[in-house]
Design a protein around this motif. Structure first.
Motif, PDB file in Angstrom:
ATOM      1  N   ILE C  11       0.846  -1.127   0.071  1.00 26.81           N
ATOM      2  CA  ILE C  11       0.075  -0.014  -0.008  1.00 26.81           C
ATOM      3  C   ILE C  11       0.963   1.214  -0.023  1.00 26.81           C
ATOM      4  CG2 ILE C  11      -1.655   1.300   1.401  1.00 26.81           C
ATOM      5  CD1 ILE C  11      -2.287  -1.716   2.309  1.00 26.81           C
ATOM      6  N   CYS C  28      -8.116   0.014  10.775  1.00 26.76           N
ATOM      7  CA  CYS C  28      -7.242  -1.052  10.574  1.00 26.76           C
ATOM      8  C   CYS C  28      -7.597  -2.084  11.533  1.00 26.76           C
ATOM      9  CB  CYS C  28      -5.686  -0.700  10.580  1.00 26.76           C
ATOM     10  SG  CYS C  28      -4.557  -1.724  10.450  1.00 26.76           S
ATOM     11  N   PRO C  29      -8.038  -3.332  11.259  1.00 28.22           N
ATOM     12  CA  PRO C  29      -8.080  -4.412  11.988  1.00 28.22           C
ATOM     13  C   PRO C  29      -6.931  -5.075  12.675  1.00 28.22           C
ATOM     14  CG  PRO C  29      -8.870  -4.947   9.836  1.00 28.22           C
ATOM     15  CD  PRO C  29      -7.958  -3.672   9.724  1.00 28.22           C
ATOM     16  N   CYS C  32      -2.156  -1.731  12.478  1.00 33.09           N
ATOM     17  CA  CYS C  32      -0.764  -1.795  12.055  1.00 33.09           C
ATOM     18  C   CYS C  32      -0.265  -0.538  11.191  1.00 33.09           C
ATOM     19  CB  CYS C  32      -0.351  -2.795  11.068  1.00 33.09           C
ATOM     20  SG  CYS C  32      -1.093  -2.875   9.553  1.00 33.09           S
ATOM     21  N   ILE C  33      -1.135   0.555  11.481  1.00 36.48           N
ATOM     22  CA  ILE C  33      -0.799   1.824  10.835  1.00 36.48           C
ATOM     23  C   ILE C  33      -0.497   2.822  12.175  1.00 36.48           C
ATOM     24  CG2 ILE C  33      -1.544   3.936   9.504  1.00 36.48           C
ATOM     25  CD1 ILE C  33      -3.450   2.081   8.139  1.00 36.48           C
ATOM     26  N   ILE C  61       3.461   1.824   8.016  1.00 37.77           N
ATOM     27  CA  ILE C  61       2.560   0.525   8.013  1.00 37.77           C
ATOM     28  C   ILE C  61       3.572  -0.479   8.504  1.00 37.77           C
ATOM     29  CG2 ILE C  61       1.327  -1.100   6.756  1.00 37.77           C
ATOM     30  CD1 ILE C  61       0.569   1.458   5.013  1.00 37.77           C
ATOM     31  N   MET C  67      -2.478  -7.334   6.960  1.00 34.54           N
ATOM     32  CA  MET C  67      -3.156  -8.568   6.272  1.00 34.54           C
ATOM     33  C   MET C  67      -3.783  -8.057   4.807  1.00 34.54           C
ATOM     34  SD  MET C  67      -6.389  -9.380   8.716  1.00 34.54           S
ATOM     35  CE  MET C  67      -7.945  -8.241   8.478  1.00 34.54           C
ATOM     36  N   TYR C  68      -3.320  -7.115   4.484  1.00 35.21           N
ATOM     37  CA  TYR C  68      -3.599  -6.764   2.990  1.00 35.21           C
ATOM     38  C   TYR C  68      -5.149  -6.750   2.816  1.00 35.21           C
ATOM     39  CZ  TYR C  68       1.290  -7.175   2.336  1.00 35.21           C
ATOM     40  OH  TYR C  68       2.704  -6.892   2.225  1.00 35.21           O
ATOM     41  N   CYS C  69      -6.002  -6.412   3.741  1.00 36.93           N
ATOM     42  CA  CYS C  69      -7.185  -6.404   3.763  1.00 36.93           C
ATOM     43  C   CYS C  69      -7.741  -5.079   2.628  1.00 36.93           C
ATOM     44  CB  CYS C  69      -8.067  -6.246   4.887  1.00 36.93           C
ATOM     45  SG  CYS C  69      -7.745  -4.919   5.831  1.00 36.93           S
ATOM     46  N   GLY C  70      -6.983  -4.057   2.692  1.00 36.82           N
ATOM     47  CA  GLY C  70      -7.342  -2.939   1.990  1.00 36.82           C
ATOM     48  C   GLY C  70      -8.503  -1.995   2.536  1.00 36.82           C
ATOM     49  N   ILE C  71      -8.799  -2.184   3.900  1.00 37.03           N
ATOM     50  CA  ILE C  71      -9.869  -1.378   4.478  1.00 37.03           C
ATOM     51  C   ILE C  71      -9.251  -0.084   4.437  1.00 37.03           C
ATOM     52  CG2 ILE C  71     -11.079  -0.913   6.799  1.00 37.03           C
ATOM     53  CD1 ILE C  71     -11.300  -3.958   6.937  1.00 37.03           C
ATOM     54  N   CYS C  72      -7.966   0.154   4.836  1.00 33.71           N
ATOM     55  CA  CYS C  72      -7.404   1.712   4.957  1.00 33.71           C
ATOM     56  C   CYS C  72      -7.583   2.316   3.680  1.00 33.71           C
ATOM     57  CB  CYS C  72      -5.955   1.375   5.240  1.00 33.71           C
ATOM     58  SG  CYS C  72      -5.129   0.478   4.216  1.00 33.71           S
TER      59      CYS C  72
HETATM   60  S1  SF4 Z   1      -4.645  -3.308   4.439  1.00 34.33           S
HETATM   61 FE1  SF4 Z   1      -5.803  -3.686   6.210  1.00 34.33          FE
HETATM   62  S2  SF4 Z   1      -4.291  -4.599   7.644  1.00 34.33           S
HETATM   63 FE2  SF4 Z   1      -3.266  -3.583   6.029  1.00 34.33          FE
HETATM   64  S3  SF4 Z   1      -2.729  -1.377   6.817  1.00 34.33           S
HETATM   65 FE3  SF4 Z   1      -4.710  -1.407   5.654  1.00 34.33          FE
HETATM   66  S4  SF4 Z   1      -6.428  -1.731   7.048  1.00 34.33           S
HETATM   67 FE4  SF4 Z   1      -4.460  -2.489   8.158  1.00 34.33          FE
END
Ligand code: SF4
Ligand code: SF4
Ligand code: SF4
Lengths: 140, 175, 114
Positions: C11, C28-29, C32-33, C61, C67-72
């Motif tokens: 990211i 971020c679950p 990690c940010i 980060i 965990m590469y969820c992309g929520i951020c």
């Molecule tokens: S991708 Fe998910 S785990 Fe990684 S920094 Fe973004 S929110 Fe957090």
């Protein structure tokens, strides 16, 4: 296996396939993402550069003794590769009481590979980062 | 006669038939005799005043599923083991015992399953917090540093940000 | 041989677009940010009072946890985060996967089209 490149690395992988990350390791080994030397030059037999315990996936608390036992049985020179977020830190399960928050709490990790899961092609790079400096040069 | 519905497979949100705790083993036995021979899973839910134990059982002939549940008092969470009917329940009951603090009478194997040592409190009860979330500082608590003028950014009356799954105040349970 | 569609490698951050709103940090679950910021006053010509703006000081980060969820990326109201096809390298250093603004900015320059 013999990892092609400069230098060629002769590595014995012990794959602890503990969760989804293990599929990427399989992909790396099967899909040609690990450039392999088919066989060395005649008479070029040599010892392995390293035995690598490849921890791929989620290390649950219940599995910690088994992971330690696998490490203890590995001959020298030996290295630990932590492959993916789960093995690195617990990853998605960082807060779970059933999951170890990083295999480095139990073993001396020599390479941390990021990803959930890491890309298959990062396996070769990680082996190189672990063993590249210690790999013996192939006899000319 | 049992309260267990053995007809259409229970869909999401469907009410789960409930039997008294004293009839739990008998209900499972009747299901087994009706051809529901394959225990799919067994787990529990903390309902506060009670703990609900739920089992899902399949009929291998046509793969139909049935569910059945019961309640045990939070003050005395004891239930007859299902292993007399479904030996495979052992694995699930070991997990349910360590995660929800339910004692299964007649369960031969009482070794912890997922944790190497039984924690002081069963970790999946609602009043419990995950120690990792409590111990680690939440990066979201940060606000912009006070500027040189001494004023604070953002709305000072806004409620302080808190992460999910940690106690609002030390020693206070989540609602 | 190439990995197919290596789009979700890492990211990247556009520090110019980031307003330090903290939404990504809070959603971020894996927590990690990490973001550091301070406020500054900006006087606009013609405006009666100066306005207070957030200034981004640090943004990191932890790719050992991510965990590469992309929520951020999803929650960022200012499109300051984006997937990059590049990935963080393996490292021998336990803290070596915590990557700051310099690295993240470079990844923003090569965003994937997803
Ligand atoms: S991708 Fe998910 S785990 Fe990684 S920094 Fe973004 S929110 Fe957090
Ligand atoms: S790091 Fe992600 S992909 Fe790998 S085992 Fe954990 S959850 Fe699965
Ligand atoms: S959500 Fe976007 S703008 Fe807000 S702090 Fe995160 S990156 Fe910056």
């Amino acid at each position: 296996m013999r990892l092609a490149g400069e230098p060629v690395i002769v590595v014995e992988l012990t794959h602890l396939s503990l969760a989804c990350c293990a599929l990427e390791v399989e992909a790396a080994l099967r899909e040609g993402l690990m450039p392999e030397e088919p066989d060395g030059p005649p008479g070029a037999a040599r010892d392995v550069d390293g035995h690598v315990l490849l921890v791929a996936g989620t290390v649950t608390e219940a599995l910690v003794p088994a992971v330690r036992a696998a490490w203890e049985r590995l001959p020298e020179p030996r290295f630990v590769m932590s492959f993916g977020a789960c093995a690195n830190s617990g990853g998605p399960y960082w807060d779970a009481s059933t999951v170890r928050s990083g295999v480095d709490r139990d073993l001396p990790v020599g390479a941390y590979v990021p990803g959930c899961p890491p890309r298959p092609d990062s396996l070769a790079a990680a082996i190189r980062s672990l063993l590249g400096s210690t790999a013996q040069r192939m006899p000319a | 006669m049992t309260a267990v519905g053995a007809g259409a497979p229970p869909g999401p949100g469907a009410a789960i038939p409930e039997v008294p705790a004293s009839a739990w083993e008998q209900a499972l036995r009747e299901l087994s005799e009706a051809g529901f021979d394959c225990l799919d899973f067994l787990t529990a839910v903390d309902r506060g005043h009670c703990r609900q134990v739920i089992a899902r059982i399949r009929r291998s002939a046509d793969w139909q599923a049935a569910m059945v549940s019961t309640q045990v008092a939070a003050a005395a969470p004891v239930l007859a083991s299902a292993t007399g009917v479904f030996p495979g329940a052992s694995w699930h009951e070991r997990e349910t015992a360590e995660m929800f603090g339910i004692e299964f009478e007649g369960l031969a194997d009482s070794r912890p399953l997922l944790l190497r040592a039984q924690p002081a409190k069963p970790p999946l009860l609602r009043g419990e917090f995950l120690p990792a979330r409590v111990a680690r500082p939440w990066p979201g608590a940060a606000e912009p540093e006070v500027g040189a003028d001494g004023r604070r950014a953002g709305n000072p009356s806004r409620r302080r940000q808190r992460p999910l799954g940690v106690p609002d105040e030390p020693a206070q349970g989540r609602p | 041989m190439m990995t197919p569609e290596p789009a979700h490698g890492a990211i990247g951050l556009d520090p110019q677009a980031c307003t330090s709103c903290m939404l990504c940090v809070r959603e971020c679950p894996t927590w990690c940010i990490e973001l550091g910021s301070h406020t500054e006053e900006v006087s606009d010509p013609g405006a009666r009072r100066p306005r207070t703006v957030n200034v981004l000081d640090s943004f990191a980060i932890d790719y050992g946890l991510c965990m590469y969820c992309g929520i951020c990326i999803e929650v960022c109201p200012f499109d300051a985060l984006a997937w990059s096809p590049d990935a963080a390298d393996p490292t021998a250093d336990p803290g070596g996967l915590v990557l700051g603004i310099d690295q993240l900015r470079g990844w923003f320059a090569t965003p994937s089209d997803s």
